[in-house]
Design an enzyme around this catalytic site. Structure first.
Site, PDB file in Angstrom:
ATOM      1  N   ARG A 214     -14.880 -16.801 -22.012  1.00 42.04           N
ATOM      2  CA  ARG A 214     -16.211 -17.140 -21.491  1.00 42.04           C
ATOM      3  C   ARG A 214     -16.134 -18.531 -20.879  1.00 42.04           C
ATOM      4  NH1 ARG A 214     -16.279 -21.374 -24.002  1.00 42.04           N
ATOM      5  NH2 ARG A 214     -18.356 -21.681 -23.182  1.00 42.04           N
ATOM      6  N   GLY A 215     -17.246 -18.968 -20.257  1.00 40.73           N
ATOM      7  CA  GLY A 215     -17.230 -20.223 -19.512  1.00 40.73           C
ATOM      8  C   GLY A 215     -16.999 -19.886 -18.040  1.00 40.73           C
ATOM      9  N   ALA A 216     -17.827 -20.474 -17.160  1.00 42.02           N
ATOM     10  CA  ALA A 216     -17.836 -20.051 -15.748  1.00 42.02           C
ATOM     11  C   ALA A 216     -16.461 -20.129 -15.059  1.00 42.02           C
ATOM     12  CB  ALA A 216     -18.888 -20.867 -14.994  1.00 42.02           C
TER      13      ALA A 216
ATOM     14  N   ARG B 227     -20.209  -9.810 -16.091  1.00 44.01           N
ATOM     15  CA  ARG B 227     -21.246 -10.790 -16.436  1.00 44.01           C
ATOM     16  C   ARG B 227     -21.903 -11.241 -15.129  1.00 44.01           C
ATOM     17  NH1 ARG B 227     -20.083 -15.309 -20.716  1.00 44.01           N
ATOM     18  NH2 ARG B 227     -22.319 -15.064 -21.042  1.00 44.01           N
TER      19      ARG B 227
ATOM     20  N   GLN C 110     -21.535 -21.728 -29.314  1.00 45.98           N
ATOM     21  CA  GLN C 110     -20.389 -22.270 -28.573  1.00 45.98           C
ATOM     22  C   GLN C 110     -20.167 -23.745 -28.903  1.00 45.98           C
ATOM     23  OE1 GLN C 110     -22.760 -20.341 -27.219  1.00 45.98           O
ATOM     24  NE2 GLN C 110     -22.009 -19.126 -25.512  1.00 45.98           N
TER      25      GLN C 110
ATOM     26  N   ASP D 275     -23.442 -22.737 -14.693  1.00 44.31           N
ATOM     27  CA  ASP D 275     -22.915 -21.405 -14.366  1.00 44.31           C
ATOM     28  C   ASP D 275     -23.172 -21.037 -12.914  1.00 44.31           C
ATOM     29  OD1 ASP D 275     -23.172 -21.271 -17.461  1.00 44.31           O
ATOM     30  OD2 ASP D 275     -21.838 -19.644 -16.842  1.00 44.31           O
TER      31      ASP D 275
ATOM     32  N   ASN E  37     -27.638 -22.601 -16.663  1.00 41.62           N
ATOM     33  CA  ASN E  37     -26.624 -22.915 -17.679  1.00 41.62           C
ATOM     34  C   ASN E  37     -27.111 -22.318 -18.991  1.00 41.62           C
ATOM     35  OD1 ASN E  37     -24.126 -24.213 -18.450  1.00 41.62           O
ATOM     36  ND2 ASN E  37     -25.364 -25.660 -19.606  1.00 41.62           N
ATOM     37  N   LYS E  38     -26.317 -22.472 -20.005  1.00 43.37           N
ATOM     38  CA  LYS E  38     -26.590 -21.884 -21.313  1.00 43.37           C
ATOM     39  C   LYS E  38     -28.033 -22.089 -21.759  1.00 43.37           C
ATOM     40  CE  LYS E  38     -24.475 -19.848 -23.143  1.00 43.37           C
ATOM     41  NZ  LYS E  38     -24.632 -18.377 -22.958  1.00 43.37           N
TER      42      LYS E  38
HETATM   43  O1  MRU Z   1     -22.098 -17.622 -22.240  1.00 40.52           O
HETATM   44  P1  MRU Z   1     -21.013 -18.619 -21.966  1.00 40.52           P
HETATM   45  O2  MRU Z   1     -20.377 -19.147 -23.193  1.00 40.52           O
HETATM   46  O3  MRU Z   1     -20.010 -18.097 -20.954  1.00 40.52           O
HETATM   47  O4  MRU Z   1     -21.767 -19.833 -21.274  1.00 40.52           O
HETATM   48  C1  MRU Z   1     -21.037 -20.975 -20.891  1.00 40.52           C
HETATM   49  C2  MRU Z   1     -21.878 -22.049 -20.312  1.00 40.52           C
HETATM   50  O5  MRU Z   1     -23.076 -21.931 -20.205  1.00 40.52           O
HETATM   51  C3  MRU Z   1     -21.154 -23.258 -19.794  1.00 40.52           C
HETATM   52  O6  MRU Z   1     -21.962 -24.395 -19.890  1.00 40.52           O
HETATM   53  C4  MRU Z   1     -20.814 -23.026 -18.313  1.00 40.52           C
HETATM   54  O7  MRU Z   1     -20.136 -21.804 -18.134  1.00 40.52           O
HETATM   55  C5  MRU Z   1     -19.987 -24.122 -17.758  1.00 40.52           C
HETATM   56  S1  MRU Z   1     -18.299 -24.072 -18.384  1.00 40.52           S
HETATM   57  C6  MRU Z   1     -17.537 -25.403 -17.653  1.00 40.52           C
END
Ligand code: MRU
Length: 330
Positions: free
Chosen positions: A49-51, A83, A179, A220, A230-231
Site C-alpha cells: 500500500r502507499g501511492a 484501488r 498505518q 494519494d 490522502n488517508k
Molecule cells: O490506504 P493506504 O495505506 O494505501 O494509504 C496511504 C496514504 O494515504 C499515504 O499517505 C499516501 O499513499 C502517500 S504514501 C507516500
C-alpha cells in the site's frame, strides 16, 4: 537510514516479492507473485500500500502479465480496478501501455518507474526538511515501505532530524487501518528518530499545548488547484492546524498530481470494508451487525495548505500556477 522496501524483483526467477504489510511490524513475511492477477489482488488486499509503492507494483504486475502469458488488456484492467484513489497506479499503467507486448521494454520501464521514485524522494526529503523545525506531526505512513524509495513526508522528517532541525515526531495511529501505529512507528524507530504514538483524537490537544510546530502528510492524488486526497483523517488535521495557526504541508512526487482534475471534487475515494472499523485486527469492538462506514480517504481543500512539497521544491499559493510550472518543467 536503514530502510525496508516493500518489494524485491528477482531477475533470475522473474518473480516479484512483496513484504506483507498487513503483518508488520510483528513479522516480516515475503510473498512471491508471478501474475498480474495475483498482483492486483495483493494491491487490493493491502499486502502492498502507499501511492508510489502501488504504482511501482502495478508496473511490475504488467511485466508479470507478459511472463505468465496473461491477456494484457485484461491484466491492465484488473490492476486498474485494484484501488481507485492513488493516481500513481494509473500513471504507471499508462506508461506501461506503450510497451505492451514487449517483455524486455516492459521490464526496463518498470525499473525506470522505481528508479524515479528513489530519485524524486531524495529531492522531496531535502526540500521538505527545510520547512520543518521543532516538533512535527504526521498521519498514516509515507515512508520507504509506502513508496519503494526514501518516503515523502517521512523522507522529509528523517532528513530534518538528520540535519538537527526537528527534535520529535508525533505519530497519529491512523484509525482504522493503523498505518501510523504499525508502520510509521516501526520505520521511525528503525531510523532512530524520537517519536511518540498518539491516537488520532489527541492531535488537537497537543496542538493546543503548543507541542506541534508543523504537520506534514502524504498524498494519494492532488488536483491542479492543490486540493488533495490522502488517508482518512487528513482533512480533520488540516482544519485543526488552521485553527491553531500551525503550518500544514502535503509532500508528494509530481506523479501524484492528476493534471486532468481542476479541483478535488472528482477524486474517486475508496470505500473499504466496514469490518475494518468494527474489528481491530480481527477482534470485534462493536456489537455484532452494527452498521459502520469506512471511507479510506478524504479530500483536504487547498485553502488549508501552507505549501506543497515536491521534488521541484516547495510550491506556495497560487498553487495552480505553481503546479502547472512544476509539471511543465518535468
Ligand atoms: O490506504 P493506504 O495505506 O494505501 O494509504 C496511504 C496514504 O494515504 C499515504 O499517505 C499516501 O499513499 C502517500 S504514501 C507516500
Amino acid at each position: 537510514m536503514e530502510r525496508t522496501l516493500p518489494f524485491r524483483w528477482d531477475d533470475d526467477a522473474r518473480t516479484l516479492w512483496l513484504i506483507d504489510q498487513r503483518r508488520l511490524p510483528d513479522e516480516e513475511v515475503w510473498v512471491p507473485l508471478t501474475s498480474a492477477h495475483d498482483t492486483a489482488e495483493a494491491i487490493r488486499d493491502m499486502v502492498v500500500r502507499g501511492a508510489p509503492a502501488i504504482g511501482v507494483t502495478a508496473a511490475y504486475g504488467m511485466v508479470l502479465a507478459h511472463l505468465a502469458g496473461e491477456d494484457l488488456d485484461e491484466a491492465e484492467r484488473a490492476l486498474a480496478e485494484s484501488r481507485p484513489t492513488a493516481v500513481n497506479l494509473f500513471h504507471a499503467l499508462e506508461r506501461m501501455r506503450s510497451h505492451k507486448g514487449d517483455l524486455e521494454a516492459s521490464l526496463a520501464e518498470a525499473r525506470a518507474i522505481w528508479r524515479e521514485v528513489e530519485r524524486t524522494e531524495k529531492a522531496i526529503s531535502e526540500h521538505g526538511a527545510r520547512v520543518l523545525k521543532g516538533q512535527v506531526l504526521t498521519h498514516c505512513n509515507t515512508g520507504p515501505i509506502a513508496t519503494g524509495g526514501y518516503g515523502t513526508a517521512i523522507g522529509a522528517i528523517v532528513e530534518a532530524y538528520r540535519q538537527g532541525r526537528i527534535s520529535h515526531v508525533w505519530v497519529d495511529e491512523t484509525r482504522p487501518y493503523l498505518q501510523g501505529a504499525r508502520l510509521t512507528a516501526w520505520e521511525l524507530q528503525k531510523a532512530g528518530v524520537p517519536a511518540t504514538l498518539i491516537s488520532d483524537n489527541m492531535a488537537a490537544h497537543f496542538m493546543k499545548l503548543g507541542e506541534v510546530n508543523q504537520v506534514i502528510v502524504g498524498v494519494d492524488r492532488m488536483a491542479m488547484n492543490g486540493d488533495f486526497a490522502n488517508k482518512i483523517g487528513t482533512y480533520g488535521l488540516a482544519v485543526l492546524a488552521r485553527h491553531h495557526g500551525i503550518p500544514f504541508y502535503p509532500a508528494l512526487p509530481l506523479s501524484s498530481v492528476d493534471s486532468k482534475l481542476d479541483d478535488g471534487s472528482a477524486i474517486p475515494l475508496e470505500e473499504r470494508s466496514a469490518e475494518e472499523v468494527t474489528h481491530l485486527r480481527g477482534v470485534p469492538i462493536a456489537p455484532a451487525g452494527f452498521p459502520a462506514r469506512h471511507p479510506a480517504f478524504d479530500v483536504t481543500p487547498h485553502t488549508l495548505v501552507t505549501g506543497i512539497v515536491t521534488e521541484k521544491g516547495v510550491i506556495y499559493p497560487p498553487f495552480d500556477e505553481g503546479l502547472e510550472g512544476a509539471l511543465a518543467s518535468d
